[in-house]
Design a protein around this motif. Structure first.
Motif: not given
Length: 256
Positions: A50-51, A39, A46-48, A44, A16
């Motif tokens: 998702e990606v 992370t 949730k975004r990681n 950080a 990320d």
């Protein structure tokens, strides 16, 4: 579930922190690099996740980096809330370097809480930072993270030969990056580590390759250096690391 055997292993990379985060996940799948996306803060996570959703080769670790504890200790309850969502935990640990030593007691408090929570839930795989404090990290593991509650991987291990032996006795694995293998002293320590506990990492983007931040696919170059250090062929080193990853991920609450 990985359907095809990985080609390489990058067990510690900050995906990320690259400007092309999403395309890097796709690159890991295309190159078959089994990658642990660590992370540095629970915010950080949730975004990681998702990606990386849908990725065959990328797994995401929930982290709370010791270098950020002075500013982020208040996020510990969020970390504990999210912990049940993942098997992988990192980057966590301790940092006794001059820049971060003022927060060391708070780092220890947070690290102890994290280890206790991981032990309580069980079956966690941890990737651990231990700058200038390997013995302290091992003390915490011995007290708070029993062998039958999960597995610790010491990322960028820079301890002594005696500390390496103690870590191995505690069931630890070791993830090795290219920068580590530049030092003759570290190479001697790495060559004495249990081969069945060795993994590879890039720690990108913090380690450079060809004057740019390392990417997971660059771990192939690390394997060349590791093979030379161990006195084996590159293909044998690659097969060893992939086999070790399989043993690590199959380990479920049993002694290693």
């Amino acid at each position: 579930m990985i359907r095809m055997r990985p080609r390489w292993v990058d067990f510690h990379c900050h995906l990320d922190l690259y400007p092309d985060h999403a395309s890097l996940v796709s690159e890991c799948d295309r190159e078959r690099v089994a990658t642990l996306a660590v992370t540095t803060t629970p915010k950080a996570w949730k975004r990681n996740l998702e990606v990386a959703t849908g990725s065959e080769y990328v797994r995401v670790a929930l982290g709370m980096h010791p270098q950020l504890i002075a500013e982020r200790a208040s996020e510990l309850p969020l970390f504990e809330k999210l912990l049940s969502e993942t098997r992988y935990v990192g980057e966590i640990g301790l940092d006794a370097g001059p820049k971060f030593y003022r927060s060391f007691s708070e780092q220890e408090r947070v690290f102890s809480r994290i280890l206790g929570a991981c032990a309580e839930q069980g079956n966690k795989i941890l990737t651990i930072h231990s700058v200038r404090c390997v013995s302290k990290v091992l003390d915490h593991l011995e007290r708070s993270f029993p062998l039958d509650r999960g597995v610790a991987v010491l990322h960028w291990f820079t301890g002594t030969a005696a500390e390496a032996r103690r870590a191995a006795e505690l069931g630890c694995y070791f993830s090795i990056n290219a920068q580590m293998l530049v030092s003759e002293k570290t190479c001697r320590v790495v060559s004495a580590l249990p081969r069945e506990r060795l993994l590879t990492e890039t720690d990108g983007p913090f380690v450079a390759f060809n004057e740019r931040p390392s990417r997971p696919r660059d771990v192939g170059e690390t394997l060349k250096s590791l093979a030379s250090t161990l006195g084996i062929e590159v293909q044998a080193a690659s097969e060893l690391v992939v086999k070790n990853l399989g043993a690590l991920t199959r380990n479920r609450n049993r002694r290693v």
